[in-house]
Structure formats: structure tokens, C-alpha cells
Write a protein that holds these residues in place. Structure first.
Motif, short mmCIF file in Angstrom:
data_model
loop_
_atom_site.label_atom_id
_atom_site.label_comp_id
_atom_site.label_asym_id
_atom_site.label_seq_id
_atom_site.Cartn_x
_atom_site.Cartn_y
_atom_site.Cartn_z
N ILE A 153 70.40 26.94 -19.77
CA ILE A 153 68.96 26.98 -20.05
C ILE A 153 68.26 25.79 -19.40
CG2 ILE A 153 67.21 26.86 -21.87
CD1 ILE A 153 69.15 28.32 -23.68
N PHE A 154 68.90 24.62 -19.53
CA PHE A 154 68.33 23.40 -18.95
C PHE A 154 68.20 23.54 -17.44
CE2 PHE A 154 69.13 19.19 -17.05
CZ PHE A 154 67.97 18.57 -17.46
N LEU A 155 69.27 23.98 -16.80
CA LEU A 155 69.26 24.10 -15.34
C LEU A 155 68.19 25.08 -14.87
CD1 LEU A 155 71.11 23.05 -12.96
CD2 LEU A 155 72.17 25.27 -13.01
N PHE A 156 68.11 26.23 -15.51
CA PHE A 156 67.12 27.23 -15.11
C PHE A 156 65.71 26.74 -15.43
CE2 PHE A 156 70.69 30.29 -15.18
CZ PHE A 156 70.55 30.77 -13.90
N ARG A 157 65.57 26.05 -16.54
CA ARG A 157 64.24 25.56 -16.91
C ARG A 157 63.72 24.59 -15.86
NH1 ARG A 157 60.31 22.10 -19.71
NH2 ARG A 157 60.94 20.62 -18.15
N GLN A 158 64.61 23.66 -15.44
CA GLN A 158 64.19 22.69 -14.43
C GLN A 158 63.77 23.40 -13.16
OE1 GLN A 158 63.96 20.58 -16.77
NE2 GLN A 158 64.32 18.92 -15.34
N PHE A 159 64.50 24.45 -12.83
CA PHE A 159 64.20 25.17 -11.59
C PHE A 159 62.91 25.95 -11.72
CE2 PHE A 159 64.62 28.18 -8.20
CZ PHE A 159 65.21 27.43 -7.20
N LEU A 160 62.75 26.68 -12.81
CA LEU A 160 61.58 27.53 -12.98
C LEU A 160 60.30 26.73 -13.15
CD1 LEU A 160 62.88 30.43 -15.25
CD2 LEU A 160 62.49 30.44 -12.80
N SER A 161 60.44 25.49 -13.68
CA SER A 161 59.23 24.71 -13.93
C SER A 161 58.57 24.31 -12.61
CB SER A 161 59.55 23.47 -14.75
OG SER A 161 60.35 22.59 -13.99
N GLN A 162 59.33 24.42 -11.49
CA GLN A 162 58.73 24.06 -10.20
C GLN A 162 58.03 25.25 -9.55
OE1 GLN A 162 62.01 22.53 -7.99
NE2 GLN A 162 62.40 20.93 -9.49
N ILE A 163 58.18 26.42 -10.13
CA ILE A 163 57.53 27.59 -9.55
C ILE A 163 56.11 27.67 -10.10
CG2 ILE A 163 57.59 30.11 -9.39
CD1 ILE A 163 60.61 29.92 -9.58
N PRO A 164 55.11 27.77 -9.21
CA PRO A 164 53.72 27.75 -9.71
C PRO A 164 53.43 28.90 -10.66
CG PRO A 164 53.82 28.24 -7.35
CD PRO A 164 55.19 27.86 -7.76
N ALA A 165 52.66 28.61 -11.69
CA ALA A 165 52.34 29.61 -12.71
C ALA A 165 51.53 30.76 -12.14
CB ALA A 165 51.59 28.94 -13.86
N ASP A 166 50.80 30.50 -11.05
CA ASP A 166 50.00 31.55 -10.41
C ASP A 166 50.84 32.78 -10.08
OD1 ASP A 166 47.64 30.31 -10.45
OD2 ASP A 166 47.48 29.90 -8.30
N LEU A 167 52.06 32.52 -9.66
CA LEU A 167 52.94 33.61 -9.25
C LEU A 167 53.18 34.57 -10.41
CD1 LEU A 167 54.17 33.98 -6.52
CD2 LEU A 167 56.26 32.95 -7.36
N PHE A 168 53.37 34.00 -11.59
CA PHE A 168 53.65 34.85 -12.75
C PHE A 168 52.37 35.50 -13.26
CE2 PHE A 168 56.97 31.51 -12.79
CZ PHE A 168 58.00 32.33 -12.37
N ASP A 169 51.23 34.78 -13.10
CA ASP A 169 49.95 35.39 -13.45
C ASP A 169 49.68 36.58 -12.54
OD1 ASP A 169 49.29 33.85 -15.57
OD2 ASP A 169 48.15 32.37 -14.43
N ALA A 170 49.99 36.40 -11.24
CA ALA A 170 49.79 37.50 -10.30
C ALA A 170 50.63 38.70 -10.72
CB ALA A 170 50.16 37.05 -8.89
#
Lengths: 276, 358
Positions: A153-170
């Protein structure tokens, strides 16, 4: 100037070679023994290269012993663990980074705290619990304790936190459900982290002897390291050739997998925010 | 689309304060404001990505406060384009259609082929995507990944992904701010053309007043979470409702004269008021009403921008024609105010006082 630099390079190369040799020696010895004829193994002289290649050791390990069974068990258990770990860790990590809910920070704190608890602490309670519900001596007993993974969870969280939220909003605007966003958008993007995590997970559980030793007694469920122990007990130590062949067979998949994924592995670690 | 008294609070801070916005069918509306004024939040509330703390969101007369962006069928283009980096251009544009036309099972890579009706849906998606891509000039790059595209192409892919759904409302969040100046002007024209072609309402968030003036038929100026003024570009330019709007609109910022700055000009009817004069309505003239010392000269070709300072230390900007022969800095020159182009504001509230101007 160039001479002294060449000398320095030579010295560092020599040191590296020495270190590599010290680490590789047991493996080289294992490989050497696994292809030596029986009579040469116990000869008094030290000889790394056998006089002839004795493939019979491998044939014997593969046909007359349970090594194939152990390898299969290893694949089932590590693949099962990895599958369920990712199935739960990626959605958790996504929720922790890209959804807002009460107590999110506290929850992440708990996950960080869980990173600090070694598995050996919880092994006995887990064992007692499994005994109560009667699933010891099964594949589930080998898989379930490792499914909740704070590290994953920690590893994926660190990685996903760098992905801009716009992408998921889109993606939300495009009509993807949260679950679809996790698996169609977040997971493919987190592939480097997933590769790194897969290598950690598979290595740890392929090589794990501690938990299989506790949770299973059935030889049919033995994972590779546990199997080697069975093997050694049965053969009482005089059939070293096939034993070493079996050990080689058990080590090889990991080494090959690592070599194949080496670049992705380091990349995943670097981007996963674990460097330094 | 209509927002009625929409309020949005994040924890304690008020981001939107009773915002009323009406977007007419087929209009091109610009939400204009400085960063942090709540314009992006307004857009997110329109899209359904964010929910108002209070107030109503109506779409074609129906309250849609509880509907997701997808259910409202609005399309959004993000400042960062938000293209999916792991999908090709084709897949990026096709994704909204895939979600609409294929069931959960039909979307699976291999199994999906076997689901009844999926082949037909796939054909439909393919042809729609190809038509859209062609209209945007993207046919050549359909199989490429977004990372290998130029900024303008990425922008078009993002537009394509919005267009392909045939939405009831387009929401654009500073879509041109990541492009270089030349491309921005071109994309501006393309967006306007696109708006004409689709005849759908566009809502366009920007902090660039020139962009808003050039493209929109309605501009909503937002200041500190409130709608300061809504109207046509000409309205806003000719009759700014407050001093803040007046200073926001216009390529060169407006000059304000407070009573203590000297020059009373047209203040006869309201002696305490602040008068605002745009630099383009303040030009050097031998018969000018007042004088100021020249400090800086910026020659732009079609016009010359003069920086001046009055005897009381007030800084001014004036615009002279391109062929104006500027005297050496330090010289005092006479300035003339275009009649009827003075805006009067209440010095305390900043509100427009009377019907000066055109």
C-alpha cells in the motif's frame, strides 16, 4: 595522470571482483556440485570444474524426487499472494491518495506503523487463529497471512500520489466508475511500482521458510525451501549431487526473473519515492 | 446551465459566496478572474466533480446537484490536458464511448469480442473516433501515445475526447495556458470555430482578459469568490461595475484619479468620486486639460505607451499613436481625456457611480 587513473580503476575493479566472488562462491560451488559425478563430489582434492558433466543429477532431482511438486507449490503460493496483494493494495493506495474522507491521514499513519511490525510478531496469533478455523495445512494458510501488505500500500501510494488528480477527474467525466479508474487508469500507470513490488513479494515468499514451516506439515504443500528440507532429511545427506541440482532449480527462476526485470525494478524503486 | 446562490466552503474558508451564473444555450461564456478567485471551483461544480455546500445547480431546468459529470453529460478539458499516458490517441478519444456503448464484460480485452452486440458497438466507436480525429487533424497520430505529441496536438486530443461524446455543455479549464503565444492565438480561433460548429454552450475559465474578450460573448468576472460583473465584453469594457472589474478588463491597466491626485476633470457632479480613465483614452495633445512629466516610452509599432508622473507624484499610463514623436523623458506634456470615457466610482465601496461613458 592517465596511468594513475588506470591504476585506480584497476584497484576498484579488483575489489569489486573480489566482493562478487565472495558472494557468488556458494552459488558457483552449488552449480559445480550439481553437475559433478557422485565419486568426484567427495574426492579429497578441490576441483571446481568437473571431469565430465553429470546431467543425471538433474534428471534424478526432477523425476525421482518431489522437486517439481515443490516448484509448482512455490508458483501457486507466490502467484496467489501477489494476486491478492495487488487486488487489495492498489485500490487502498488509490483511496489514500485521490479520495478525501475523514481520518485519511490517521489511516495512512497506521499503515506506516504497520510497516514497522515484523511478521514474526503476528505469526503465532495468526497460527492460532488459522488452527481455530481449521485452514492450517492448506494453500490458503500459506497465502492469506500475506495478503494485507502495508509495504505494498505504501509503495503504491507513493507512486500514485505523483499522478496529477486531473487525470482521474478526466476519467470521472468520461464515465469511469471509481473501480474502473483504479484498474483501467491508475494500475497501468503504476506498472513500474507494481513490477518492483512483484519482485519484492515473489522473492520474499518464494524464499520464505519460516511460515511454511509453521503452517504446513503436509509434504505435498511444501514450498521450495521447505521442500529442500524434506529432501535433505530423506536422503540423509549422502546424495549431494541431486540435492544441489534441486537447489539450483529452485534458485534459478528468481535469478532469471530478476535479470529480465532488472531495469524496470530499479526504475520502479526510483519513481516509487524509495530512493536514498 | 444555471447556478443559483451556489456557495462552496472548504473547511472554514469560503471559496464561493452565493454565486449566480446563467449560461444560455449556445453561448460562449468566459469565467475570468485572478488565481484563487473561485473560477475553477465554479467550473468543477458545474461539471459535477465538486458539490456545492449550498445552492442549486440546474441543467436545462433540472436540478442536477446529485448527478455525476457523466450523468450530466458534460465534457471537460483540463489545463494539463489530462490525457491517459498509457493509452494511444485513439484509445484516449474512444474511452468515453467505450464506457457508454460497451457493458462491463464487453470492455474486457479478449472476452469482450465474444459479447453479443459488441462488434457493432466497436464499429460505431471506431467510425465516430475517426470522424472526430479527422475534423481535428489528428488522423495521422491516432496510434501514437500522448507523450510523443506536441502541445497543440495534445490540446486537440483533449478536445477530441470532449467532442466525441456529443455533450450538452463544454467546460474548459484554462485550456490554452500551456501553449506558446503564437499557438495560443491559433487555438483561440479554432476553439471559436469549434463552438460555432457544435452550437453547444462553452464555459471557458481563464485569467487572461485578452483571451476572454476575444472569444466570449459573455464574460463573468469573479473576484474573491463572488461574481463581480457579468455581461458582454463591450459592457464590461464600457461600463465596469466596480473599480476591480475596471482594473481587470483592458489590455493596459486603467488609471484611477483620487481627489487628492489633483485633476478634477469631470468630477463636477461628484467631487469625492474616484475617476478612472483607460490609457487608450488619455493621449498627448497640445490642448490637453492637464500636464505630467514623461518617464518612460514603449514603442510598440502601432502605438506608443507612455509612462508619466504628475506634479503630485501620481503615476499614469497613456497611449499615443504609433507615429507620435515622443519628447525626451522628463519633459512635461499636456494630456487630453477623451470625453465620455471617464468612469466614476464611489471611493469607499468601489461601485460605479453614474452613467458616464458610452
Amino acid at each position: 595522470m592517465t596511468a594513475s587513473r588506470a591504476l585506480g580503476r584497476l584497484a576498484s575493479l579488483a575489489l569489486l571482483l573480489l566482493g562478487a566472488f565472495a558472494i557468488l562462491l556458494p552459488f558457483i560451488w552449488m552449480l559445480s556440485l550439481s553437475v559433478k559425478p557422485q565419486d568426484e563430489i567427495f574426492s579429497a582434492t578441490f576441483q571446481l570444474i568437473p571431469s565430465r558433466l553429470e546431467w543425471q543429477n538433474y534428471v534424478k532431482a526432477l523425476t525421482e524426487t518431489d522437486v517439481p511438486r515443490y516448484l509448482l507449490n512455490g508458483v501457486i503460493v507466490t502467484a496467489g499472494i501477489l494476486f491478492f496483494q495487488i487486488l487489495f493494495a492498489v485500490p487502498c493506495a488509490f483511496a489514500l491518495t485521490h479520495r478525501t474522507f475523514k481520518g485519511r491521514t490517521a489511516l495512512f499513519g497506521l499503515i506506516l506503523a504497520a510497516l514497522l511490525v515484523p511478521f514474526h510478531v503476528t505469526a503465532i496469533p495468526v497460527f492460532l487463529g488459522f488452527a481455530q478455523i481449521g485452514i492450517l495445512n492448506s494453500y490458503w494458510a500459506l497465502i492469506l497471512p500475506f495478503v494485507p501488505t502495508a509495504f505494498g500500500i505504501f509503495l503504491f501510494r507513493q507512486f500514485l500520489s505523483q499522478i496529477p488528480a486531473d487525470l482521474f477527474d478526466a476519467a470521472r467525466v468520461d464515465g469511469l466508475s471509481e473501480t474502473a479508474i483504479v484498474w483501467r487508469i491508475a494500475f497501468p500507470l503504476a506498472m513500474p511500482a507494481a513490477t518492483a513490488f512483484a519482485i519484492f513479494s515473489v522473492t520474499a515468499h518464494w524464499n520464505d521458510l519460516f511460515w511454511p514451516l509453521i503452517a504446513t506439515t503436509d509434504p505435498d504443500l511444501a514450498t521450495p525451501p521447505r521442500g529442500i528440507l524434506f529432501f535433505r532429511d530423506e536422503e540423509s545427506g549422502d546424495d549431494v549431487g541431486p540435492l544441489m541440482a534441486a537447489a539450483t532449480l529452485i534458485t534459478a527462476p528468481l535469478v532469471i526473473a530478476f535479470l529480465l526485470a532488472q531495469r524496470k525494478f530499479t526504475q520502479g524503486l526510483a519513481t516509487g519515492g524509495l530512493k536514498g | 446551465m444555471e447556478l443559483k446562490a451556489v456557495t462552496r466552503r472548504f473547511d472554514q474558508s469560503m471559496v464561493l459566496d452565493a454565486v449566480d451564473v446563467t449560461i444560455v444555450e449556445g453561448s460562449f461564456t468566459a469565467l475570468l478572474g485572478a488565481s484563487g478567485c473561485g473560477k475553477s471551483t465554479t467550473l468543477r461544480i458545474m461539471s459535477g466533480l465538486d458539490r456545492p455546500s449550498d445552492g442549486e445547480v440546474l441543467l436545462r431546468g433540472v436540478d442536477v446537484a446529485d448527478r455525476t459529470a457523466y450523468e450530466r453529460n458534460v465534457a471537460m478539458v483540463f489545463q494539463s490536458y489530462a490525457l491517459y499516458p498509457h493509452l494511444t490517441v485513439f484509445q484516449n478519444i474512444a474511452l468515453p464511448l467505450t464506457m457508454r456503448h460497451l457493458g462491463a464484460l464487453g470492455r474486457f480485452p479478449v472476452v469482450g469480442q465474444l459479447v453479443p452486440g459488441s462488434a457493432e458497438a466497436r464499429r460505431l466507436i471506431r467510425s465516430t473516433v475517426e470522424t472526430t480525429a479527422e475534423s481535428l487533424g489528428l488522423s495521422e497520430v491516432l496510434s501514437r501515445k500522448p507523450n510523443s505529441l506536441s502541445g497543440g496536438q495534445k490540446q486537440r486530443v483533449a478536445l477530441g475526447r470532449a467532442l466525441v461524446r456529443d455533450p450538452v455543455l463544454f467546460l474548459l479549464d484554462e485550456p490554452l495556458s500551456n501553449l506558446d503565444a503564437r499557438l495560443r492565438v491559433r487555438m483561440r480561433a479554432e476553439l471559436v470555430a469549434l463552438h460555432k460548429r457544435t452550437e453547444k454552450p462553452f464555459v471557458y475559465v481563464t485569467h487572461d482578459q485578452a483571451e476572454a474578450m476575444a472569444m466570449a460573448d459573455q464574460i463573468i468576472v469573479m473576484i474573491k469568490g463572488k461574481v463581480a460583473q457579468a455581461g458582454s465584453p463591450r459592457d464590461l469594457y464600457d461600463r465596469p461595475a466596480t473599480m476591480e472589474v475596471a482594473s481587470f478588463i483592458g489590455a493596459n491597466s486603467i488609471n484611477f484619479f483620487r481627489p487628492e491626485d489633483g485633476w478634477t476633470g469631470l468630477r463636477a457632479q461628484a467631487p469625492s468620486a474616484v475617476s478612472g480613465v483607460r490609457p487608450e483614452h488619455l493621449a498627448p495633445s497640445s490642448t490637453g486639460q492637464f500636464g505630467a512629466h514623461l518617464e518612460t516610452v514603449e514603442f510598440l509599432g502601432s502605438e506608443t505607451i507612455l509612462g508619466l508622473r504628475t506634479a503630485k507624484g501620481k503615476q499614469l499610463t497613456a497611449i499615443a499613436a504609433g507615429d507620435y514623436a515622443a519628447p525626451t523623458p522628463g519633459t512635461e506634456i499636456k494630456l487630453e481625456v477623451t470625453p465620455n470615457r471617464v468612469h466614476l466610482f464611489d471611493p469607499n465601496s468601489g461601485q460605479r457611480l453614474c452613467a458616464e461613458g458610452a
